[in-house]
Every structure is written in C-alpha cells, then in structure tokens.
Design a protein around this motif. Sequence first.
Motif, PDB file in Angstrom:
ATOM      1  N   THR A 198      34.519  51.646  44.831  1.00  0.00           N
ATOM      2  CA  THR A 198      34.783  52.885  44.081  1.00  0.00           C
ATOM      3  C   THR A 198      35.014  54.050  45.215  1.00  0.00           C
ATOM      4  N   TYR A 223      39.839  37.381  51.168  1.00  0.00           N
ATOM      5  CA  TYR A 223      39.095  36.993  49.898  1.00  0.00           C
ATOM      6  C   TYR A 223      39.839  36.691  48.752  1.00  0.00           C
ATOM      7  N   GLU A 224      41.036  36.273  48.828  1.00  0.00           N
ATOM      8  CA  GLU A 224      41.757  35.620  47.775  1.00  0.00           C
ATOM      9  C   GLU A 224      42.568  34.494  48.472  1.00  0.00           C
ATOM     10  N   ASP A 225      42.999  33.467  47.473  1.00  0.00           N
ATOM     11  CA  ASP A 225      43.792  32.449  47.989  1.00  0.00           C
ATOM     12  C   ASP A 225      45.167  32.610  47.837  1.00  0.00           C
ATOM     13  N   PHE A 267      32.258  37.878  48.605  1.00  0.00           N
ATOM     14  CA  PHE A 267      32.440  39.265  49.507  1.00  0.00           C
ATOM     15  C   PHE A 267      31.143  39.541  49.418  1.00  0.00           C
ATOM     16  N   ASN A 324      26.702  38.489  50.854  1.00  0.00           N
ATOM     17  CA  ASN A 324      27.030  37.156  51.478  1.00  0.00           C
ATOM     18  C   ASN A 324      26.517  37.154  52.821  1.00  0.00           C
ATOM     19  N   LEU A 337      45.479  35.000  35.487  1.00  0.00           N
ATOM     20  CA  LEU A 337      45.228  36.265  36.791  1.00  0.00           C
ATOM     21  C   LEU A 337      45.682  35.655  38.012  1.00  0.00           C
ATOM     22  N   SER A 338      45.559  34.413  38.306  1.00  0.00           N
ATOM     23  CA  SER A 338      46.015  33.873  39.603  1.00  0.00           C
ATOM     24  C   SER A 338      47.800  33.649  39.538  1.00  0.00           C
ATOM     25  N   VAL A 390      41.767  28.062  42.200  1.00  0.00           N
ATOM     26  CA  VAL A 390      42.027  29.044  43.115  1.00  0.00           C
ATOM     27  C   VAL A 390      40.852  30.301  42.662  1.00  0.00           C
ATOM     28  N   ILE A 391      40.509  31.024  43.771  1.00  0.00           N
ATOM     29  CA  ILE A 391      39.527  32.233  43.363  1.00  0.00           C
ATOM     30  C   ILE A 391      40.299  33.156  42.297  1.00  0.00           C
ATOM     31  N   SER A 392      39.785  33.384  41.411  1.00  0.00           N
ATOM     32  CA  SER A 392      40.470  34.541  40.591  1.00  0.00           C
ATOM     33  C   SER A 392      39.125  35.119  40.017  1.00  0.00           C
ATOM     34  N   ARG A 393      39.090  36.621  40.559  1.00  0.00           N
ATOM     35  CA  ARG A 393      37.986  37.395  39.794  1.00  0.00           C
ATOM     36  C   ARG A 393      38.653  38.552  39.004  1.00  0.00           C
ATOM     37  N   ASP A 449      44.841  29.928  36.027  1.00  0.00           N
ATOM     38  CA  ASP A 449      44.821  30.760  35.007  1.00  0.00           C
ATOM     39  C   ASP A 449      45.909  32.012  35.195  1.00  0.00           C
ATOM     40  N   PHE A 496      36.542  45.554  45.183  1.00  0.00           N
ATOM     41  CA  PHE A 496      36.064  46.325  43.881  1.00  0.00           C
ATOM     42  C   PHE A 496      35.529  47.840  44.236  1.00  0.00           C
ATOM     43  N   LYS A 546      45.247  44.803  43.569  1.00  0.00           N
ATOM     44  CA  LYS A 546      44.591  44.373  42.409  1.00  0.00           C
ATOM     45  C   LYS A 546      45.131  44.626  41.076  1.00  0.00           C
ATOM     46  N   GLY A 574      40.786  31.608  51.103  1.00  0.00           N
ATOM     47  CA  GLY A 574      40.004  32.726  51.180  1.00  0.00           C
ATOM     48  C   GLY A 574      38.544  32.663  51.150  1.00  0.00           C
ATOM     49  N   PRO A 580      35.456  32.961  49.303  1.00  0.00           N
ATOM     50  CA  PRO A 580      35.074  33.129  47.615  1.00  0.00           C
ATOM     51  C   PRO A 580      34.354  34.533  47.307  1.00  0.00           C
ATOM     52  N   LEU A 598      50.350  30.910  46.384  1.00  0.00           N
ATOM     53  CA  LEU A 598      48.871  30.912  46.272  1.00  0.00           C
ATOM     54  C   LEU A 598      48.716  29.318  47.083  1.00  0.00           C
TER      55      LEU A 598
END
Lengths: 540, 452
Positions: free
Chosen positions: A411, A376-378, A401, B27, A104-105, B5-8, A102, A409, A146, A397, A399, A392
Amino acid sequence: MGVKVVNDGLIDPVFSVEQGNTEEEEMKVKKFLRGEVADLKFIKDKKLKGQLEVREELYVKSAKAAAKADKWLMPSEGGFLEPEGIEKTWRIRQEAIGTEVDLLSQRNQYDIVLPDLGPYTLDFTTSGRYMVAAGKKGHLALMDMKNMNLIKEFQVREKVRDVVFLHNQKLFAAAQKKYVYIYSENGTEVHCLKEHGAATKLQFLNKHFLLTSINKRENLRFQDITTGKMIGSFRTGLGHSKLLEVNPFNHLVAVGHSSGTVTMWKPTSATSVYQIHCHPGIITAMAFHSNGHLMATAGMERKIKLWDLRKRGELLQTLPCNAKSLDFSQKGLLSTACGSSVHVFVDSSGSQNYSHYMSHPMAKGYQIQKACFRPYEDVLAIGHSMGWSSILVPGSGEPNFDSWVANPFETRKQRNEKEIHSLLDKLLPETIMLDPTKIGSVKPTRKREKPSRQEKDAEMEAAVEEAKSKSFKKKTKGRSKPSKMARKKQEAIVRAKKPLLEQQAKEEESSTKKRKIIGGEEELQLPKSLQRFSKKAPKS
Amino acid sequence: MKVKVISRSTDEFTRERSQDLQRVFRNYDPNLRSQEKAVEYVRALNAAKLDKIFARPFVGAMDGHIDAVSCMAKNPNHLKGIFSGSMDGDVRLWDLATRRTVCQFPGHQGAVKGLTVSTDGRVLVSCGTDSTVRLWNVPIPSLMESDDSSSNEAKPLAVYVWKNAFWAVDHQWNGDLFATAGAQVDIWNHNRAQPVNTFEWSKDTTISIRFNPGEPNILATSASDRSITIYDLRLQSPARKIIMRTRTNSIAWNPMEPMNFTAANEDCNCYSYDARKLDEAKCVHKDHVSAVMDIDYSPTGREFVTGSYDRTVRIFQYNGGHSREIYHTKRMQRVFCVKFSSDASYVISGSDDTNLRLWKAKASEQLGVLLPRERKNHEYLEAVKNRYKHLPEVKRIVRHRHLPRPIYKAASLRRIITDAERKKDERRRAHSAPGSMPKDSLRKRRIIKEIE
C-alpha cells in the motif's frame, strides 16, 4: 531391523517417511544456516568458548525455526509443468497451458502490438508489480501489472536505449539520445543527468542507491541518487560494450566487452576486480543467477556459456543458441531470446546442468529485444520490435514473497515506510566487494616477508649515496687537503655500509647453519657401516 | 500434462476491511536478502549513532538541603522513596517520581553522617557527629503525599546518646540489629539505649560500614588507618583485616555474589575483593581522577556506581577495568554519596552543591512504557550493535564520551605519571640482578599486609 523382518518382511513405512523428512529438513536447515557451524575445539579461552557456544546454539535454533516455518507456514506453492506419457515439456505451447490454468493466470498471456515505436526494452520493480517499457523511438510506458492498468505513457521523441526503475516505481531512469533522464511516475522529467552522456545501458543498485551506466566511450559511471554525488567514473578500456549487469549476490557490476571479456567493477576502484575471457568474439548477452555463483554469457559464435564464479570462472556448460537476451528467474530458470523465439532452460537436477524446458516461437520477423522474468510470478515478459508480449513459464518465480523485502501488494503507506527504512539502511559503496560475507570477520595476520635481494641492494645504495653527499667542514692546517677529504669520504661510505653488511653476514650464517642441520640429519641416516667415515657431530 | 502456475488473488493477500491490520507474509530464504552482513553493519552503525543522540542521562535535580548532602539511604520496601542527610543535620525523605520532599526529620545538631533503613522499611536510623543515634518511623506513603509536602515533619522514635561521634551506620539484612562506625564498631538493637556489642581492633576511626547481604552476621568496615576489616558478629573478635596503601572511603557488597565486595579507595581506583581471599584484589576499576567517595551496587550485581571527589559519577561493570559511563554537569560539585535505585534503572547522586541528582542508569534508554514492537526493535538494535562492536567505526562511536576539560587534563596527567613510573620501574628492573625485583601486579601492589 531383524524384528521388523520377522514381523512382516517389510520396512516400516512410517519409519522410512520420517527418515526422508529429517533428511529434507536437514537440507533446509543447512540452507538457513548460511555456512558451516563454527568449530570451537581449538579455542583455549574458556569464557570466549562458552559465549560462542551459546551463540552457535542460537544460530542453529533460529535456522531450525526458519526451516520449520518454511515447511509449514508458506501460503503458496511453486508452479510446475509435468509431462505425461510421451509428452515433452518443450513441445507444450502457450495455448495448451492457457486452457489448463485459472482465469487470473490467463490474464498474463497477452501480446501488445505497437508496431511503430519498437523494439521495446522492459524493466520490473523488485516486487514485480510495476513494469516500465521503453520503445527505441521514444515511447515510455509505466504499467501496473496487477490490474493491468496503464499508469502513464508518453513520448520523448528521441532515441531511448535503456530504461530502469530506481528504488520504487515512483522514479525511473531512461538512457536517451544524449543524456540520461530521471522521470517520475506521472511522466515529469525530474532530472537530466548530463554527466552520464549517451549511455547505452543502465542499472540500479537498490541497496546502495547507485545508478550505474555505461556509454559508448566505455565510461562506467556510478552516481548516488540520494545525494547526486558521482561516486565513481572509470574508463573500462577493453573495447566497446553494450552490456551491463549487476551480480545480485555481491552487487559487483559486470560489463561485457566487444572483445569477449567480462569485467567486474566496484565503485571504489578504478581497475576491475575480476576478469573472465568468455568468448572469442562479441558478447551479446549476459545474466547472473540470484545466488551469484552462476553467470551465463552469450556470444556471436552462437553459444551460451555457463560459468561458475566461485571457482574463478570455471566453464560449466555450453548451450547452442544465438541469444540476444538472457535472464535468470528467481528459481533459476534461464531464458534465452534468439531471433524471434524464446527458449527456457532448466536446471532440473540441481547440479547446474541446464536442459531444454520450454520454447515459445513468435511470429516470423519479430526481433526480440529483451526477455525478462517477472519477479514473484511465473511470467516471462518479452519486449520485441512489434510491442511486448507476456507468456507463462510455470515454476519460474518465487511463490512466497516477504512483506519486508518486496511486497507486490504494497500500500502507499507501506511504500513510504519502506522508502525511509531503505534509506536508513543505505549501504556504503565500500561494501561492494567480491565476498560480502567477509564484512565483520577477522583478517588473518600475514607474516611479514623478508626484504628481497633487490630491496637490500637499494637500501645499501641509498646509504652509500647519503654518505657520499655529506659535506665536510673546511678546516685549517692542511687537514682539508684533497687526499684527506677523499679518505674521509671513503671512510664514511665504509661506515654506512658496515651495519648492513654485518646483517647480511649474520643472515647467511644462520642459513648455512640451517643447511648444516639438515645435512646433519642426512648424515645420521647413513648406514651404520658408513657412519664412521662421516664427520662427527659435536656432542651437545 | 500437469500445470500449475503461481496465481495470487488480491483478496487472499490484502486485508478485508480498512479497520483490519495489514497482512504480513514472511519468507526467510537467504537468497531474497543479499548483502545481509553489510546491512546489519549499517544498522549497527546507525544504532550506535542514535544511542549517542539520545544519550540524555540527567533526569532532574532535587534541591532543598541547605548544606552538602553527606549520606543517602534507599527504602527497601518502597521504590520511589529515598532518604538523604546533610551536613547541617537535616534529614529528608524524597519522592523520586515528583522530585519533592515528602517529609523532614529534624533533630540532629551536627552533620548527619549515616542513614539506613531496616529491611522491613519501617524504621529509619540516622547518626551523626552530635554523638546521637536517632530512630524514626518512616511515614507510610499515602495518595496525598505530594500535595503539601514540605510542612511534614516527623518526631523521632528514640534518641540514643553515646560517647563518640558517628561516621556511618548500616542495618542488618534480615534482622533487627544495626551497626555504627566511629571510634569503634558498635552493634545496636532497636530497643536498647546502649550498644549490644562493641568491636575494636585499633585506635583509629572506622569511617564506613556495610553488612553482608547474604550472611546477616558478617560486616565489612574500613578505617582511617587504611584498613578494611571483616567482622563476624558471632565471634568476639574481628575476623580478618587488610591494610592498603591508601584509605578506603566506602565499601559495597555485591548483592548477587555476596562473597565479593568492592572498596572505593582514596587513590582514585576501586578494588573488588573476594572476602575469602584478601591477599589479592579480583579486579581494579580505574578511571576516576580523584578520590572515590562512595560506591553502590546495582541490585542486579552486574554493575556499580561510584561518586568521586572529581565531580563525576561513573558506572562500572562488576568485572570491568574501566567505566562504562561517566556523568557530569557544570553545576555538580564533589559527589559525596551515590545510590543505585532498587529497580536498577536510575542512579541518584548527592553532592557538595546541596542537590540530589537523578540520572538514568542507561544514558540512552527510553523512559516510559514501550510497545512490544518498539521493545523488539530496541532489542534487535542492541543485538546488532553487540555483534559488530569490535569494528573500528562502531567501537569509536560507542566508546566516545565528552569529558569536562579539567577531568580530561587530569586524566592525561595521571596517564603520564603512571607511564613514567612504569618506565622507571622497568629500567630499574633491567639494571638489577635478575629475580631481585619480582613483578607484582596492581591488584597486589596496593595491599600492604593481611592480618588474620
């Protein structure tokens, strides 16, 4: 079963699926149980046994609940790369992956070309949200990964050897030409740590708030950044070393030496806790698996070796590669950077047997300085002589957290809160040990050993010396004649020796008795016809 | 090729509006949390330290009496009311929430020695050295009570004059009888001017009396001849009796295990007995350095509070040999009476300095309503502390108590004395014929004989 066979000759599908599920669940429960259920059979105290039983039951219950939550409540699933037909995963290029994933990736595949100030070394925060890059010629850049924002970049105009984040992205430390500096998020120099000297490599122990460095003179230093106190400063003395890694399981600090040895250190002892001789020559790279059991080292002889640390450094596997940088991902993928290409190895069977998974050749002439996985990411980030790149790597990672452990994320409020909590839970440097699960457990009582022959002799000698050195009163009427004095002295020595000799005699007697008893048993084992010739044992 | 792939996306993992709560993801994977045990240990240590910091057990003092407080009674039907009687014949009802007198009950000529309330909470019975038993109507708590309280005065329902001075009184649980202790044990009915029944075992004065909470017809008394006696109202004569080496000042039954009672003894110890098996104490509770004057069980039955002549109040586990807690202030004098509040969260002590004092039962407990998250955190810290309580550092912090100098000195002196006695005993035993000096435990040693 017989009934089922009569019915339709097939195994009930529902039944088999359920069985598979329970097996899988059992595996998961085992993971969350953190060790075996205690065996309480031998406990005689009924009250204690009851209490422990209740507690064990609670542990099992909570492990089951955690396994269930793990199965049903996790918001995302891990990435994967599956070949179809004759495809091989290591032939799949980044471009091909980029077309499939996608938008985003896709943003995670990029090259940043900065040819002037490289080669670059990188570091991520524990949540994987922020990255700091340091060019060897003095370029420092802090990025929010991010939204791909450059938070701050500046040049220090001197050599930067390494850079590392402290407990959050607000502070990071850079090992520069002469000293180690701590910078804040907006680039102001907060501290200059002169004691560290010209450090070649930095690491940060985020649970203990210890900044660790190794410098050219083989000095390993631990500094508490909350109080500024130098906790430990040791000379390793095993040769020049440019490698420093932290074992994430027990937080021991591993130093790779030019002699091919890896030593592990804790801040409270001046000698290393553990040593493995890994390579015949210089070690070029080193990495630890997140479970702490597996270590990978790369040597100049073009070999990567995988070691099992639980079995006192057993060699598990050797991979051929001339690696400049090694890194384990959260899911256990191993990235190796050799020359201008990156290879990723995977332990597909779960039996610590790594095989080739992906490779990514970069343009010829790029010298890769560091390749590290983003938590936490590939994503694998590569720092090289022409800037840095990101590729990639599906399935690398974690998946899911945990908001209370590391939150990408986060704050501002949450970060402040977490800083306070992590400071409250700051661990003492003494908690760094080979087996951290030992804390709170009972040390088994050791039997006192008998004093050795030498110790006995030394004791005797000391007693004799004491008797000899004793001075006697001067007496009249010929009682202090030299002959009398000599006799007195001799008597004193005999007196001092006497109890010790007696004790020895007693011990010898008991040992001969024991021998006799053993001998007596042997005699009893003689054939009946011969027993009349042996000495008769006294009847008791 | 299949790729994922991980996509958040940020929307899924953050809140939609600023009024929403922040989203939390969990987790539980142990690999994400390294050094769990070390972290837990540090938390336990911090919790123990915080407990020490927040240990402020003294809530407040209630003054108003003009002589020493001699006895107290809880109102079983009303949580925040407590009655107290003093040496000058003054009886007062206090409101614990505002710490003020609600009502006074004037009439006694001499010291009030006993106070008790009927189980329905309507009638207060008081008795004293003026040989009278007085019954009072307990005022019904109204909204206006805390305004002009001190002028409130009650009239007795009945006054029964009897032959001898009274030392103690206790009301039957689940019935309308009450018993007084004095020269003999008298059983009274609310409506009769004379006792219904009278028990006498010996000529000595009975000094304390307590009905069994489980079996309404059974009562235990202690007398100045150093005896503890158990009576059954259905029988014509007393049931069982033991004589100890020193006097028992007060008795309390365990409300959750009504066959067990604990006796506060003059020899600084408390002795827990099983009423069915009086030849041996179940447990000896040591720590006080002077005579224990009064004892009261928590409604949970897990712990009890004692007041002593050494000017301290201690809280013991029902099965623990040493006290869990010690309370003292500079101004508190000899403690004559103590009570656990009916919700097990407060302790009230009455002492020689004419004051009643209100203490928290758990010294570092947070008062007021706790939010669920706060409560959970407290529970977590408690659990962690419990898990690591055996480690030396945690143990040291949890066990440490500041003692007033006289008590510290007296305790060390007592330790020396008992050690010397023990040593002497051991030596004597070593030099006498084997078997001629049987060893007997402290649980048995202090009992002289048992009479059926």
